[in-house]
Design a protein around this motif. Structure first.
Motif, PDB file in Angstrom:
ATOM      1  N   ARG A 119     -28.670 -38.566   1.105  1.00 18.12           N
ATOM      2  CA  ARG A 119     -29.263 -39.304  -0.007  1.00 18.12           C
ATOM      3  C   ARG A 119     -30.476 -40.055   0.541  1.00 18.12           C
ATOM      4  NH1 ARG A 119     -29.177 -44.671  -1.216  1.00 18.12           N
ATOM      5  NH2 ARG A 119     -29.255 -45.324  -3.397  1.00 18.12           N
ATOM      6  N   VAL A 120     -31.634 -39.798  -0.030  1.00 16.33           N
ATOM      7  CA  VAL A 120     -32.872 -40.425   0.431  1.00 16.33           C
ATOM      8  C   VAL A 120     -33.118 -41.666  -0.428  1.00 16.33           C
ATOM      9  CG1 VAL A 120     -35.319 -40.121   0.898  1.00 16.33           C
ATOM     10  CG2 VAL A 120     -33.750 -38.184   1.155  1.00 16.33           C
ATOM     11  N   ASP A 121     -32.912 -42.814   0.160  1.00 21.84           N
ATOM     12  CA  ASP A 121     -32.994 -44.085  -0.555  1.00 21.84           C
ATOM     13  C   ASP A 121     -34.421 -44.362  -1.028  1.00 21.84           C
ATOM     14  OD1 ASP A 121     -31.984 -46.790  -1.292  1.00 21.84           O
ATOM     15  OD2 ASP A 121     -33.290 -47.438   0.341  1.00 21.84           O
ATOM     16  N   HIS A 122     -34.555 -44.936  -2.227  1.00 23.03           N
ATOM     17  CA  HIS A 122     -35.839 -45.380  -2.781  1.00 23.03           C
ATOM     18  C   HIS A 122     -36.885 -44.275  -2.700  1.00 23.03           C
ATOM     19  CE1 HIS A 122     -38.388 -48.477  -4.382  1.00 23.03           C
ATOM     20  NE2 HIS A 122     -39.240 -48.389  -3.400  1.00 23.03           N
ATOM     21  N   ASN A 131     -38.391 -25.464   9.365  1.00 24.87           N
ATOM     22  CA  ASN A 131     -38.547 -24.061   8.970  1.00 24.87           C
ATOM     23  C   ASN A 131     -37.609 -23.714   7.816  1.00 24.87           C
ATOM     24  OD1 ASN A 131     -39.730 -21.509   9.132  1.00 24.87           O
ATOM     25  ND2 ASN A 131     -38.163 -20.746  10.544  1.00 24.87           N
ATOM     26  N   LYS A 132     -37.544 -24.610   6.841  1.00 32.52           N
ATOM     27  CA  LYS A 132     -36.701 -24.399   5.661  1.00 32.52           C
ATOM     28  C   LYS A 132     -37.450 -24.857   4.422  1.00 32.52           C
ATOM     29  CE  LYS A 132     -32.109 -24.983   7.772  1.00 32.52           C
ATOM     30  NZ  LYS A 132     -30.864 -25.805   7.746  1.00 32.52           N
ATOM     31  N   LYS A 133     -37.318 -24.079   3.354  1.00 34.24           N
ATOM     32  CA  LYS A 133     -37.965 -24.448   2.101  1.00 34.24           C
ATOM     33  C   LYS A 133     -37.177 -25.568   1.402  1.00 34.24           C
ATOM     34  CE  LYS A 133     -40.935 -23.988  -1.304  1.00 34.24           C
ATOM     35  NZ  LYS A 133     -42.344 -24.396  -1.152  1.00 34.24           N
ATOM     36  N   GLU A 134     -35.848 -25.442   1.412  1.00 35.03           N
ATOM     37  CA  GLU A 134     -35.002 -26.431   0.769  1.00 35.03           C
ATOM     38  C   GLU A 134     -34.174 -27.158   1.816  1.00 35.03           C
ATOM     39  OE1 GLU A 134     -32.631 -25.069  -2.449  1.00 35.03           O
ATOM     40  OE2 GLU A 134     -34.316 -24.198  -3.547  1.00 35.03           O
ATOM     41  N   LEU A 135     -34.166 -28.461   1.737  1.00 32.06           N
ATOM     42  CA  LEU A 135     -33.373 -29.289   2.637  1.00 32.06           C
ATOM     43  C   LEU A 135     -32.272 -29.976   1.830  1.00 32.06           C
ATOM     44  CD1 LEU A 135     -36.305 -30.819   4.704  1.00 32.06           C
ATOM     45  CD2 LEU A 135     -34.659 -29.094   5.481  1.00 32.06           C
ATOM     46  N   PRO A 136     -31.117 -30.221   2.445  1.00 33.75           N
ATOM     47  CA  PRO A 136     -29.963 -30.778   1.708  1.00 33.75           C
ATOM     48  C   PRO A 136     -30.134 -32.262   1.399  1.00 33.75           C
ATOM     49  CG  PRO A 136     -29.404 -30.531   4.024  1.00 33.75           C
ATOM     50  CD  PRO A 136     -30.774 -29.927   3.852  1.00 33.75           C
ATOM     51  N   MET A 137     -31.030 -32.575   0.457  1.00 32.97           N
ATOM     52  CA  MET A 137     -31.355 -33.956   0.133  1.00 32.97           C
ATOM     53  C   MET A 137     -31.058 -34.247  -1.335  1.00 32.97           C
ATOM     54  SD  MET A 137     -35.000 -34.515   2.101  1.00 32.97           S
ATOM     55  CE  MET A 137     -35.847 -33.387   0.967  1.00 32.97           C
ATOM     56  N   ILE A 138     -30.755 -35.498  -1.593  1.00 33.21           N
ATOM     57  CA  ILE A 138     -30.614 -36.028  -2.950  1.00 33.21           C
ATOM     58  C   ILE A 138     -31.578 -37.198  -3.068  1.00 33.21           C
ATOM     59  CG2 ILE A 138     -29.079 -37.240  -4.555  1.00 33.21           C
ATOM     60  CD1 ILE A 138     -26.758 -35.688  -3.146  1.00 33.21           C
ATOM     61  N   ALA A 139     -32.372 -37.209  -4.122  1.00 30.57           N
ATOM     62  CA  ALA A 139     -33.368 -38.263  -4.296  1.00 30.57           C
ATOM     63  C   ALA A 139     -32.780 -39.435  -5.064  1.00 30.57           C
ATOM     64  CB  ALA A 139     -34.583 -37.712  -5.043  1.00 30.57           C
ATOM     65  N   GLU A 140     -32.810 -40.611  -4.448  1.00 28.47           N
ATOM     66  CA  GLU A 140     -32.427 -41.835  -5.173  1.00 28.47           C
ATOM     67  C   GLU A 140     -33.652 -42.219  -5.995  1.00 28.47           C
ATOM     68  OE1 GLU A 140     -32.798 -45.266  -6.425  1.00 28.47           O
ATOM     69  OE2 GLU A 140     -32.918 -45.930  -4.332  1.00 28.47           O
ATOM     70  N   ASP A 141     -33.640 -41.794  -7.254  1.00 28.15           N
ATOM     71  CA  ASP A 141     -34.810 -41.948  -8.112  1.00 28.15           C
ATOM     72  C   ASP A 141     -34.564 -42.993  -9.198  1.00 28.15           C
ATOM     73  OD1 ASP A 141     -32.879 -40.421  -9.331  1.00 28.15           O
ATOM     74  OD2 ASP A 141     -34.261 -38.991 -10.219  1.00 28.15           O
ATOM     75  N   LEU A 142     -33.966 -44.111  -8.819  1.00 35.11           N
ATOM     76  CA  LEU A 142     -33.674 -45.181  -9.761  1.00 35.11           C
ATOM     77  C   LEU A 142     -34.813 -46.202  -9.740  1.00 35.11           C
ATOM     78  CD1 LEU A 142     -29.932 -45.651  -8.756  1.00 35.11           C
ATOM     79  CD2 LEU A 142     -30.883 -44.103 -10.481  1.00 35.11           C
TER      80      LEU A 142
END
Length: 517
Positions: free
Chosen positions: A309-312, A351-362
Motif C-alpha cells: 500500500r503506497v501511502d498518500h 523490469n515489470k510493467k505492473e507492480l503489486p501496489m495499492i494506491a492510498e488515494d484518499l
C-alpha cells in the motif's frame, strides 16, 4: 490487478498482536494470527509500516525506512537459540504484566533494549563475529546502525542537533566514530539481523498457508531519520519562497532545517489540517539520479511484502508544502510532484510493467491524481465510513464503483472503529445508513456486522476489514486518531479474542460474498 479473484483480508498491526512481552512480535501470536486468516478464508494480512519508531511512536515516523522495529523481535525465539534464559523471559513478563491491552512505549524503551543487549553479548560469547556482521549490512542498513549509535552518544538528540561534523557527516569524524564505537554499531546490526531472520521465518510460515502480506510504505521519511541524515541531497532543504520572518529563516537554514515541510490541508480528519513535519523531496535532484534512492526503497519493501500500500499516493502528483515554522497546516501550498516519471523508473528498475501496489488515494483527489492512478494501473482505496456524509452519488458508496479494480475498507488505521463510528456519527449520516441498507432503526446492535457485509459484497476485488471491526470493539479499539498526540498506536488485541463462534461468522460472510479462499 484488474479481473483478479475476489479475496478478503484483515488489517492488523504487528504491534497490536496479543502476547506477554508488552507489544506484538513475530512469535507464536503472529503465527496464530496467520492460522486465523487461513481458517476463516482470508488470504491477506495487512500490516502498518514496520520501521523503528521514534518520538510519538508513529509507524509513519521511523528512524529508517530501510530498517525494522527491534520491538518486534520475539524473545522466546531468542531463548530457543540460547541467547536469553528463562529467567530473562520471566523478568520481561513480570515487567509487562499490566500491558496486555495497551502498549506502554516508555516502559518498552527502558526495558527492551537492555534485554536485547544481553542477547547480543551472548551472541558474541557463542562466536558471533562483529566484523562479519557489519560487512553484511547494506549501505542503508549500516547508515541506520551508525545513525542510532550516534543518537546514543548524543543522548537521543535529533541529528539536527548533532555537533556540526557529525550533522554534516564529515568523513574524518565519521570514520573515527566508527572505529571507536564499532561494538555499539554492531549491537544495532545484531538487532536488525534478528529482526530480518524472524520476519523471514514468519513470512515463510504465511506463504506455506497461502497467506500474502500487504505492507505499507509511508510517502515521507521522518525528519530525524537515517534516511534524511544520510541522503540530504535527496531532500528539499532550500529556502526559496520562505514564508517566515527573515532572521529566523536565515538562522534555521544555517542549521540545516528545511524551508517547508509536509502535511495535508484541512479535511474530514482535522479542521486545521495535518502538520506532519516531514522534509519534502527534492524531486529535481531525484530525477537526475533516475530516482535511484526511491527504487532501492521500493526494492527493500518488495523483498519483505507481497503487496504494498503506497501511502498518500496523491503526493506523487502534487504535494502540500507548509512553511517550516507554521503551527498548523492551514496556510500551505500545492506543488507539482514527479508524476508518472517516478513509476516509469520503477518499471524500468524492476523490469515489470505492473507492480503489486495499492494506491492510498484518499483526501483531496483531483483529476490529475485520478489520471496518474489510471496511468500507473494500480487499484485505489474505498472507505465505507466516508460513504454516508453526503448524497447517494458519494464515490465511496459501493453502487458507485466503476469496476472491481479497488480495495474496499470499512475503515483504515486512521478511522474510528466501525461500532463507535456508527454510535457517534451524525443523525443525518445514520439515517442515510439505514436507508442504504434498507434497515429499520431497531437494528442498532447489528450495524457493525451489516456494514461489514456491505463492504464484502462490493465489487472491489479485495475487501480488508480491520481486526477491531470484526471484534466489534468500541473506541478502545481505535489505532490512531489523526490530529491528536496521545493514545495512538497503543491498542492490543486480547488473547483468544477471535472465538470459534466469531470465526464461524467470518467464514460464513466470506463464503456468502464469494471471498472465501
Amino acid at each position: 490487478m484488474k479481473n483478479r479473484q475476489r479475496e478478503a483480508g484483515i488489517l492488523m498491526p504487528v504491534f497490536s498482536l496479543a502476547g506477554e512481552y508488552g507489544i506484538g512480535s513475530f512469535g507464536k501470536e503472529a503465527r496464530d494470527f496467520v492460522d486465523l486468516l487461513q481458517e476463516t478464508g482470508n488470504r491477506i494480512w495487512q500490516v502498518l509500516p514496520m520501521g523503528p519508531t521514534g518520538f510519538g511512536d508513529s509507524p509513519y515516523q521511523s528512524f529508517s525506512t530501510f530498517a525494522g522495529n527491534p520491538y518486534f523481535i520475539d524473545l522466546p525465539t531468542l531463548k530457543e537459540e540460547g541467547l536469553l534464559t528463562e529467567e530473562d523471559l520471566m523478568v520481561e513478563r513480570e515487567s509487562f504484566s499490566s500491558c496486555k491491552d495497551k502498549i506502554d512505549y516508555g516502559l518498552l524503551y527502558t526495558r527492551r533494549f537492555p534485554t536485547l543487549r544481553k542477547a547480543y553479548e551472548n551472541w558474541k560469547i557463542q562466536g558471533g563475529d562483529v566484523d562479519s556482521l557489519l560487512a553484511t549490512r547494506s549501505k542503508e542498513s549500516f547508515d541506520y546502525c551508525l545513525f542510532m549509535a550516534l543518537k546514543g552518544k548524543f543522548d537521543g538528540r535529533s541529528w539536527l542537533k548533532f555537533p556540526k561534523e557529525y550533522r554534516n557527516k564529515e568523513a574524518s569524524a565519521i570514520e573515527r566514530f566508527i572505529e571507536e564505537n564499532k561494538d555499539e554499531i554492531a549491537f544495532y546490526a545484531f538487532m536488525q539481523q534478528q529482526y530480518e531472520k524472524q520476519w523471514k521465518a514468519l513470512q515463510d510460515y504465511a506463504h506455506e498457508r497461502e497467506i500474502r502480506i500487504l505492507g505499507d510504505i509511508p510517502i515521507y521519511c521522518a525528519m530525524d531519520s537515517a534516511d534524511v541524515w544520510g541522503n540530504r541531497k535527496m531532500f528539499d532543504f532550500s529556502w526559496k519562497g520562505r514564508n517566515i520572518e527573515e532572521e529566523s529563516a536565515c538562522d534555521a537554514e544555517a542549521k540545516g532545517y528545511p524551508g517547508f515541510v509536509a502535511g495535508v490541508p484541512p479535511d474530514a480528519f482535522s479542521e486545521t489540517g495535518q502538520l506532519w513535519g516531514n522534509p519534502l523531496y527534492d524531486w529535481e535532484a531525484q530525477e537526475k539520479d533516475n530516482y535511484a534512492w526511491w527504487c532501492r526503497r521500493m526494492e527493500y519493501c518488495f523483498s519483505r511484502f507481497d503487496l504494498l500500500r503506497v501511502d498518500h499516493f496523491r503526493g506523487f502528483e502534487g504535494y502540500y508544502a507548509v512553511p517550516y515554522a507554521a503551527k498548523t497546516a492551514i496556510n500551505g501550498e500545492w506543488r507539482k510532484g514527479p508524476g508518472l516519471a517516478l513509476f516509469e523508473a520503477f518499471q524500468k528498475y524492476f523490469n515489470k510493467k505492473e507492480l503489486p501496489m495499492i494506491a492510498e488515494d484518499l483526501g483531496v483527489i483531483t483529476e490529475g491524481v485520478r489520471d496518474l492512478i489510471r496511468a500507473v494501473g494500480c487499484p485505489g482505496m474505498k472507505v465505507l465510513q466516508f460513504a454516508f456524509d453526503s448524497d447517494f452519488e458519494n464515490v465511496y458508496l459501493p453502487h458507485m464503483y466503476e469496476d472491481n479494480n479497488s480495495v474496499i475498507y470499512t475503515g483504515t488505521h486512521d478511522n474510528d472503529t466501525l461500532k463507535h463510528w456508527f454510535e457517534t456519527v451524525s443523525e443525518d449520516s445514520r439515517n442515510r445508513i439505514y436507508r442504504y441498507l434498507s434497515r429499520s432503526h431497531n437494528d442498532w446492535n447489528a450495524m457493525t456486522e451489516l456494514l461489514i457485509k456491505k463492504a464484502l459484497s462490493a465489487t472491489s476485488f479485495l475487501a480488508v476489514i480491520p481486526a477491531g471491526d470484526y471484534l466489534e470493539l468500541s473506541a478502545e479499539g481505535r489505532i490512531n486518531a489523526p490530529g491528536t498526540d496521545e493514545g495512538n498506536w497503543q491498542w492490543r488485541m486480547e488473547k483468544n479474542a477471535f472465538t470459534e463462534e466469531k470465526k464461524a461468522v467470518m467464514r460464513e460472510m466470506l463464503r456468502t460474498y464469494g471471498r472465501f479462499a
